[in-house]
Each structure stands twice: as C-alpha cells, then as structure tokens.
Design an enzyme around this catalytic site. Structure first.
Site, PDB file in Angstrom:
ATOM      1  CB  SER A  46     -12.690  21.177 -38.259  1.00 35.40           C
ATOM      2  OG  SER A  46     -11.755  20.613 -37.578  1.00 35.40           O
ATOM      3  CG  HIS A  47      -8.290  22.250 -38.751  1.00 34.24           C
ATOM      4  ND1 HIS A  47      -8.880  21.972 -37.631  1.00 34.24           N
ATOM      5  CD2 HIS A  47      -7.812  23.358 -38.291  1.00 34.24           C
ATOM      6  CE1 HIS A  47      -9.213  22.876 -37.031  1.00 34.24           C
ATOM      7  NE2 HIS A  47      -8.544  23.596 -36.971  1.00 34.24           N
ATOM      8  NE  ARG A  51      -9.664  25.363 -40.134  1.00 37.08           N
ATOM      9  CZ  ARG A  51     -10.081  26.292 -38.914  1.00 37.08           C
ATOM     10  NH1 ARG A  51      -9.582  27.385 -39.074  1.00 37.08           N
ATOM     11  NH2 ARG A  51     -10.861  25.845 -38.316  1.00 37.08           N
ATOM     12  CB  THR A 160      -9.864  27.051 -30.122  1.00 44.46           C
ATOM     13  OG1 THR A 160      -9.045  27.727 -31.178  1.00 44.46           O
ATOM     14  CG2 THR A 160     -11.127  27.365 -30.241  1.00 44.46           C
ATOM     15  CG  ASP A 178      -4.276  17.691 -32.627  1.00 41.94           C
ATOM     16  OD1 ASP A 178      -4.286  18.780 -31.897  1.00 41.94           O
ATOM     17  OD2 ASP A 178      -4.365  17.881 -34.048  1.00 41.94           O
ATOM     18  CG  PHE A 179      -7.718  17.654 -27.230  1.00 37.09           C
ATOM     19  CD1 PHE A 179      -7.163  18.398 -26.390  1.00 37.09           C
ATOM     20  CD2 PHE A 179      -7.314  16.309 -26.876  1.00 37.09           C
ATOM     21  CE1 PHE A 179      -6.674  18.271 -24.933  1.00 37.09           C
ATOM     22  CE2 PHE A 179      -6.812  16.007 -25.553  1.00 37.09           C
ATOM     23  CZ  PHE A 179      -6.380  17.044 -24.833  1.00 37.09           C
ATOM     24  N   GLY A 187     -13.783  25.796 -35.808  1.00 36.77           N
ATOM     25  CA  GLY A 187     -14.039  25.172 -37.379  1.00 36.77           C
ATOM     26  C   GLY A 187     -15.290  24.490 -37.029  1.00 36.77           C
ATOM     27  CD  GLU A 188     -16.125  19.899 -35.633  1.00 31.40           C
ATOM     28  OE1 GLU A 188     -17.195  19.811 -36.145  1.00 31.40           O
ATOM     29  OE2 GLU A 188     -15.109  19.131 -36.249  1.00 31.40           O
ATOM     30  CE  LYS A 230     -10.994  17.918 -13.267  1.00 31.32           C
ATOM     31  NZ  LYS A 230     -11.005  16.431 -12.934  1.00 31.32           N
ATOM     32  N   PRO A 306      -6.781   7.519 -29.194  1.00 31.00           N
ATOM     33  CG  PRO A 306      -5.581   8.688 -28.096  1.00 31.00           C
ATOM     34  CD  PRO A 306      -6.012   7.556 -28.066  1.00 31.00           C
ATOM     35  NE  ARG A 309     -12.435  10.643 -36.182  1.00 30.06           N
ATOM     36  CZ  ARG A 309     -11.813  11.505 -37.322  1.00 30.06           C
ATOM     37  NH1 ARG A 309     -12.305  11.535 -38.453  1.00 30.06           N
ATOM     38  NH2 ARG A 309     -11.099  12.437 -37.044  1.00 30.06           N
TER      39      ARG A 309
HETATM   40  P1  NDP Z   1     -11.626  16.045 -31.597  1.00 32.03           P
HETATM   41  O1  NDP Z   1     -12.553  16.279 -30.487  1.00 32.03           O
HETATM   42  O2  NDP Z   1     -12.295  15.874 -32.869  1.00 32.03           O
HETATM   43  O3  NDP Z   1     -10.485  14.971 -31.329  1.00 32.03           O
HETATM   44  C1  NDP Z   1      -9.582  15.063 -30.302  1.00 32.03           C
HETATM   45  C2  NDP Z   1      -8.856  13.808 -30.158  1.00 32.03           C
HETATM   46  O4  NDP Z   1      -9.506  12.904 -29.315  1.00 32.03           O
HETATM   47  C3  NDP Z   1      -8.272  13.242 -31.327  1.00 32.03           C
HETATM   48  O5  NDP Z   1      -7.201  12.773 -31.351  1.00 32.03           O
HETATM   49  C4  NDP Z   1      -9.422  12.067 -31.685  1.00 32.03           C
HETATM   50  O6  NDP Z   1      -9.013  10.997 -32.330  1.00 32.03           O
HETATM   51  C5  NDP Z   1      -9.516  11.536 -30.211  1.00 32.03           C
HETATM   52  N1  NDP Z   1     -10.476  10.980 -29.868  1.00 32.03           N
HETATM   53  C6  NDP Z   1     -12.051  11.467 -30.244  1.00 32.03           C
HETATM   54  N2  NDP Z   1     -12.918  10.569 -29.839  1.00 32.03           N
HETATM   55  C7  NDP Z   1     -12.166   9.461 -29.042  1.00 32.03           C
HETATM   56  C8  NDP Z   1     -12.502   8.150 -28.491  1.00 32.03           C
HETATM   57  N3  NDP Z   1     -13.918   7.950 -28.124  1.00 32.03           N
HETATM   58  N4  NDP Z   1     -11.791   7.645 -27.988  1.00 32.03           N
HETATM   59  C9  NDP Z   1     -10.337   7.961 -27.936  1.00 32.03           C
HETATM   60  N5  NDP Z   1      -9.860   9.059 -28.558  1.00 32.03           N
HETATM   61  C10 NDP Z   1     -10.747   9.878 -28.954  1.00 32.03           C
HETATM   62  O7  NDP Z   1     -10.719  17.434 -31.547  1.00 32.03           O
HETATM   63  P2  NDP Z   1     -11.119  18.820 -31.826  1.00 32.03           P
HETATM   64  O8  NDP Z   1     -12.152  19.166 -32.313  1.00 32.03           O
HETATM   65  O9  NDP Z   1     -10.851  19.462 -30.345  1.00 32.03           O
HETATM   66  O10 NDP Z   1      -9.716  19.717 -32.835  1.00 32.03           O
HETATM   67  C11 NDP Z   1      -9.743  19.270 -34.015  1.00 32.03           C
HETATM   68  C12 NDP Z   1      -8.582  19.657 -34.588  1.00 32.03           C
HETATM   69  O11 NDP Z   1      -8.442  21.226 -34.549  1.00 32.03           O
HETATM   70  C13 NDP Z   1      -7.323  19.369 -33.936  1.00 32.03           C
HETATM   71  O12 NDP Z   1      -6.413  18.888 -34.989  1.00 32.03           O
HETATM   72  C14 NDP Z   1      -6.607  20.789 -33.418  1.00 32.03           C
HETATM   73  O13 NDP Z   1      -5.171  20.827 -33.901  1.00 32.03           O
HETATM   74  C15 NDP Z   1      -7.233  21.744 -34.439  1.00 32.03           C
HETATM   75  N6  NDP Z   1      -7.132  22.940 -33.764  1.00 32.03           N
HETATM   76  C16 NDP Z   1      -6.218  23.777 -34.410  1.00 32.03           C
HETATM   77  C17 NDP Z   1      -6.322  25.116 -33.986  1.00 32.03           C
HETATM   78  C18 NDP Z   1      -5.227  26.064 -34.444  1.00 32.03           C
HETATM   79  O14 NDP Z   1      -5.052  27.196 -33.876  1.00 32.03           O
HETATM   80  N7  NDP Z   1      -4.265  25.736 -35.160  1.00 32.03           N
HETATM   81  C19 NDP Z   1      -7.118  25.775 -32.888  1.00 32.03           C
HETATM   82  C20 NDP Z   1      -8.089  24.540 -32.555  1.00 32.03           C
HETATM   83  C21 NDP Z   1      -8.196  23.202 -33.064  1.00 32.03           C
HETATM   84  P3  NDP Z   1      -9.650  10.621 -33.745  1.00 32.03           P
HETATM   85  O15 NDP Z   1      -9.333  12.007 -34.716  1.00 32.03           O
HETATM   86  O16 NDP Z   1      -9.155   9.664 -34.313  1.00 32.03           O
HETATM   87  O17 NDP Z   1     -11.228  10.665 -33.733  1.00 32.03           O
HETATM   88  O1  PYC Z   2     -10.655  25.364 -35.175  1.00 26.32           O
HETATM   89  O2  PYC Z   2     -10.551  26.662 -33.375  1.00 26.32           O
HETATM   90  C1  PYC Z   2     -10.210  26.329 -34.586  1.00 26.32           C
HETATM   91  C2  PYC Z   2      -9.152  27.181 -35.038  1.00 26.32           C
HETATM   92  C3  PYC Z   2      -8.627  28.247 -34.796  1.00 26.32           C
HETATM   93  C4  PYC Z   2      -7.658  28.858 -35.743  1.00 26.32           C
HETATM   94  C5  PYC Z   2      -7.244  27.585 -36.294  1.00 26.32           C
HETATM   95  N1  PYC Z   2      -8.091  26.649 -36.121  1.00 26.32           N
END
Ligand code: NDP
Ligand code: PYC
Length: 344
Positions: A46-47, A51, A160, A178-179, A187-188, A230, A306, A309
């Site tokens: 997704s990144h 992008r 987000t 990082d989430f 992006g998802e 939360k 975390p 993967r």
């Molecule tokens: P995910 O839900 O894919 O993952 C969240 C975190 O949880 C990761 O560190 C992941 O590790 C970990 N994780 C997932 N499953 C497990 C598990 N079973 N046990 C332990 N840890 C786990 O993330 P999001 O979809 O929420 O976000 C994806 C990306 O989007 C992030 O990198 C975020 O920075 C980016 N983002 C950027 C934005 C921006 O404005 N710039 C806005 C929103 C998001 P692993 O990767 O190893 O699975």
């Molecule tokens: O994936 O939510 C997202 C996002 C927004 C801006 C950059 N990434």
C-alpha cells in the site's frame, strides 16, 4: 507481458528516472525513491510503487514543490529540532533533520524532530527504523487528510493518522510497529477497489453513515478508527500533537487545502527520539537486555513480533529481487514514457 524480477537498485533506478522526469530535484527524488522502493521490497504494497501515481498527480496539481530545499529552522541548542520542508516531500526533510535529532536525543535523553510544511504519503516505519539504527527508541506520527469518522460520528473529521514505534536491538531487526489509526490504511481501500473485492465488515461507512463493504461507498463516505473509541482517541491525539501543537495543519485543514483525497496531503510530522540508557540511568538492569527478555517471552508464547513479516519480505527481496507483475511493469513504463501526462 510476464512478471519481472528486479534487484532493489534496478527498481530504484527506474523509480528515480520517473521522479526526475516528473520534475523532482535530485534532493527530493532520491529520498522519495528510497522510501517507495523500500515499501515494495518489504511487501508493504500500500506504500510501494502504487504510490507513484499519487506523487505525480500531486506534482501536476501544484500541491507539492518538487524542487523544494528543506532547511533547519531551530536553534542549535534546543531539544526540538525543526525542519521546514518548504512545501516539498517529508522524506528529504527527515533525512536533513535526522543527524541533529540523534545528537540532541543523546545529549538530552529525549529530543523531537518537527517537520513543517511537508507532503507526506509514505509509511512511517522508515523514520522509526532510521532512528533505532542509532540506538534510540522512537515514536513517529502525522495527520493525513480527513477520511475517518470519530467513533459514534458519521462525518470524516480525522485522518488515517499513522502511528509508529521503534526499539533498537543490536542482534536483530528492531522492534517496530507502524499502523494507520483507522481500521486500515486508505491505500488498502483503493487496492480492494482496484481488485474488485469487497471490504471486510467494520472498515467503513457510506455517505449516509451506514456500514458498507463497497470500496466506492467507503471512499465517498468515511473509514472507521481501529479499536473503536480507543483508536478514535489516538487519532485525535495525533491531530493535536502532530498538527495543532506543531503549528501545522490538521487532517481537515489538509483536505481543505488539497480539495481532494486523490493527492498526497500537505501537513506536518512529529518524530520523538528517546535514549533508553538515559531514561534507565541509575536503575537496576540494562534496558536493552530486559527488552530482549520481553521479546523472547512474547515469541515464546506463540505470538509474532510486529514487522517480522516485513523483515522476512525484505530478506527475500535482498536475496532474490523484487517481483513486479506485468501490470506494475506497465505502470512504470507508462509513467517513465509520459511523465506528468500519464496522470490526470
Ligand atoms: P497493518 O495493519 O498492515 O500493520 C500494522 C502493524 O501491525 C505492522 O507493524 C504489522 O507488521 C503488525 N502486525 C500485523 N499483524 C500482526 C500480527 N499478527 N502480530 C503482530 N504484529 C502484526 O498496517 P496499516 O494497514 O494500518 O498501515 C500500513 C501502512 O500505512 C503503515 O506503514 C503506515 O505508516 C502507512 N500509513 C501512512 C499514512 C500517511 O499519511 N503517510 C496514513 C496511513 C497509513 P507486519 O508489517 O510485519 O505485518
Ligand atoms: O494509506 O491512509 C493512507 C495514506 C494517506 C496518506 C498516505 N497514506
């Protein structure tokens, strides 16, 4: 056309060429290419290269300065290092501020890097991992554009708002999470739309506030925060700390400025670096050794850490290269051939 396997540096050269053709300066293009290729190599699709279209659209719309030169904007003695990105991308501004952030965190035990006036589209693990390489723990956060309804509300008021944490480990990849503080990154939703797939239940509401699994309705309506009230509160905290407190835009203001969610948003970013040794000084036990015991216990209980993967994907990409589908190769060729004409 078949799948293609490229080394990281081959993919980096292609992405650099696309960004330079789109008008980014070397300073901007290098950092942006590095973070996009890292996303692809880590299986953070997704990144990754997905992008690029958004980056080019944002340049074409005049909402990011592709030739901006970031500058440090704070006194040499403060624990708050301020970098003004000059309306360019956050990534080169972060690289500019990182050495000072590390130096101040080592000096004071804690320091913050404030990046103002930056366009941020990338994953935040990039920033926290860079800080952990210096033996420091790190928190990073930023707003986005308003696409998430606070719990109980029906209007998208929050972004987000990604939130990331890193803890350094000398013998292993750092502990990193990082989430998005929404139930998923935006992006998802777009990737589900492109793949013609329904969303999981509980991800989004339509423009009337009703639950939906249709990506189109979710994009027109609002996403939901993760973990109910939360996640909603953590998303609000990020608006406060990485928007209002640093004198930059909130997600609502960023969306007003952009006028659309199809471009990358301009706002600020907050990165906090902490020295575990300084915080634990005078207390019993080495914080790094104690952390390892905690990680061993977590893994020993059957859970995974975390980012594991992602780190496994990185090792595979380093050893075997990055596989691009025919559609992804076609995307890169189109962007290189047509430049800004390739995007609407
Ligand atoms: P995910 O839900 O894919 O993952 C969240 C975190 O949880 C990761 O560190 C992941 O590790 C970990 N994780 C997932 N499953 C497990 C598990 N079973 N046990 C332990 N840890 C786990 O993330 P999001 O979809 O929420 O976000 C994806 C990306 O989007 C992030 O990198 C975020 O920075 C980016 N983002 C950027 C934005 C921006 O404005 N710039 C806005 C929103 C998001 P692993 O990767 O190893 O699975
Ligand atoms: O994936 O939510 C997202 C996002 C927004 C801006 C950059 N990434």
């Amino acid at each position: 056309m078949e799948d293609v396997r490229l080394s990281k540096s081959e993919l980096n050269s292609r992405v650099m060429a696309i960004l330079l053709k789109a008008g980014l300066s070397e300073f901007q293009a290098k950092s942006v290419a590095d973070v996009i290729v890292a996303g692809e190599a880590d299986g953070a699709k997704s990144h990754g290269i997905y992008r690029l279209d958004g980056v080019l659209r944002t340049v074409k719309a005049g909402k990011v300065n592709p030739a901006a030169t970031a500058h440090v904007d704070s006194s040499e003695t403060s624990a708050i290092v301020k970098v003004n990105a000059g309306g360019g991308f956050a990534n080169p501004a972060f690289e500019l501020g990182l050495p000072q952030l590390v130096e101040r965190a080592n000096k004071f035990g804690i320091a913050a890097l404030v990046i103002n006036d930056c366009t941020h589209f990338s994953a935040l693990w990039w920033e926290v991992e860079a800080v952990t390489r210096h033996g420091l723990a790190c928190l990073a956060m930023c707003p986005s554009y308003a696409t998430v309804a606070p719990t109980g509300g029906s209007k998208p008021l929050l972004g987000t708002n990604p939130f990331a944490f890193g803890w350094p480990r000398s013998e292993a990849f750092p502990y990193v999470f990082d989430f998005a503080t929404s139930v998923a990154a935006r992006g998802e939703i777009e990737l589900h739309r492109r793949a013609g797939k329904l969303l999981p239940e509980g991800w989004a509401i339509d423009p009337d506030g009703n639950p939906t699994t249709e990506p189109e309705a979710a994009l027109a309506g609002a996403m939901l925060p993760f973990g109910g009230h939360k996640g909603s509160s953590i998303g609000t905290m990020i608006e406060l700390l990485a928007g209002i407190m640093i004198g930059d835009l909130t997600s609502s203001e960023a969306l007003d400025y952009l006028g659309t969610t199809t471009l990358a948003p301009l706002h600020g970013e907050l990165v906090i670096a902490m020295s575990p040794q300084a915080f634990a000084a005078g207390r019993t036990g080495d914080p790094f050794a104690r952390a390892e015991m905690l990680f061993d216990a977590i893994v020993g209980s059957g859970a995974r850490l975390p980012s594991q993967r992602r780190f496994t994907a990185r090792q595979k990409s380093d050893a075997e290269g990055i596989v691009l589908t025919a559609a992804e190769t076609e995307q890169l060729e189109r962007l290189l051939d047509k430049g800004l004409d390739a995007v609407a």
